[in-house]
Design a protein around this motif. Sequence first.
Motif, PDB file in Angstrom:
ATOM      1  N   PHE A   1       0.891  -1.232  -0.159  1.00  0.00           N
ATOM      2  CA  PHE A   1       0.075  -0.112  -0.104  1.00  0.00           C
ATOM      3  C   PHE A   1       0.838   1.319  -0.024  1.00  0.00           C
ATOM      4  N   THR A   2       0.396   2.024  -0.584  1.00  0.00           N
ATOM      5  CA  THR A   2       1.200   3.344  -0.932  1.00  0.00           C
ATOM      6  C   THR A   2       0.271   4.624  -0.326  1.00  0.00           C
TER       7      THR A   2
ATOM      8  N   ASP B   1      -0.202  17.113   5.072  1.00  0.00           N
ATOM      9  CA  ASP B   1      -0.192  17.513   6.287  1.00  0.00           C
ATOM     10  C   ASP B   1      -0.198  19.218   6.304  1.00  0.00           C
ATOM     11  N   GLU B   2      -0.752  19.981   7.140  1.00  0.00           N
ATOM     12  CA  GLU B   2      -0.841  21.422   7.126  1.00  0.00           C
ATOM     13  C   GLU B   2       0.593  22.029   7.324  1.00  0.00           C
ATOM     14  N   ASN B   3       1.369  21.296   8.148  1.00  0.00           N
ATOM     15  CA  ASN B   3       2.873  21.802   8.382  1.00  0.00           C
ATOM     16  C   ASN B   3       3.694  21.609   7.460  1.00  0.00           C
ATOM     17  N   VAL B   4       4.001  20.385   7.077  1.00  0.00           N
ATOM     18  CA  VAL B   4       5.054  19.936   6.225  1.00  0.00           C
ATOM     19  C   VAL B   4       4.718  19.461   4.676  1.00  0.00           C
TER      20      VAL B   4
ATOM     21  N   GLN C   1       4.364  11.151   1.903  1.00  0.00           N
ATOM     22  CA  GLN C   1       4.042   9.692   1.177  1.00  0.00           C
ATOM     23  C   GLN C   1       4.865   8.549   1.819  1.00  0.00           C
ATOM     24  N   PHE C   2       4.113   7.422   2.164  1.00  0.00           N
ATOM     25  CA  PHE C   2       4.838   6.321   2.851  1.00  0.00           C
ATOM     26  C   PHE C   2       4.297   4.954   2.327  1.00  0.00           C
TER      27      PHE C   2
END
Length: 228
Positions: free
Chosen positions: A24-25, A30-33, A37-38
Amino acid sequence: TLRRVWMIPSILGKLDFKPLNASFTCVLNDENVGLLQFSYDAKSEPVQFEVFNLPNDNKPESFTNAMGEFIWSVKIDKSMAKANEPVKAKVRISGTGNLPVLEAPVLDLPDGFEIFEPNVKSNYKIEIKGINGDKNFEYLIMPRKEGEYWLGPFTFSYFNPSSQKYIELKSDSFKLNIKGIIADTTGGTPLANNGIFTGGKVYKKKDPFFGNPLYYILLGLPFLLGLG
């Protein structure tokens, strides 16, 4: 739940399913960074289950392989016919169960009738509760003898996994009046051999040309012309 399937086992004993692998990808905003993706590799546990044979106690003779919960209907397209004139019998089985592999019911007929392999049409959907729909069988029945007959009642049985019992269903009886054999449409007498066409076309009998006086005259004419 990513996928759901229905399986119809056809062999007895313990069956093993190997572990399934999946990758699964994932992408998260995220609002900060910003975008993250992982990937993740997953593996299931092995699955084992056992397939038992159906009980022999109280198994009807009409049982073939129907499993589930069904209703059925039988219809005959005519009540009068001539010998060697086809009669259609339509059987409709509907409900929830193993419709994809459901075998054709056996129609027991009196002596003097011939039945052919049915034409099968299926209409079912794979749903969460099971395989639901209907299966239709169209039989071609050929009466061979003149007389008055009763067809049926026909029987169909299935095994209900919920109640662990065999259920046997019966159809109505059908009266069929068979008259004489189909007549020869060429204007002759009724066909021999019980009205069965044993060859190709049927020809009207004619006087043979060979052996007539004209045949011998034409045969000797070239010789006479040669002498002349």
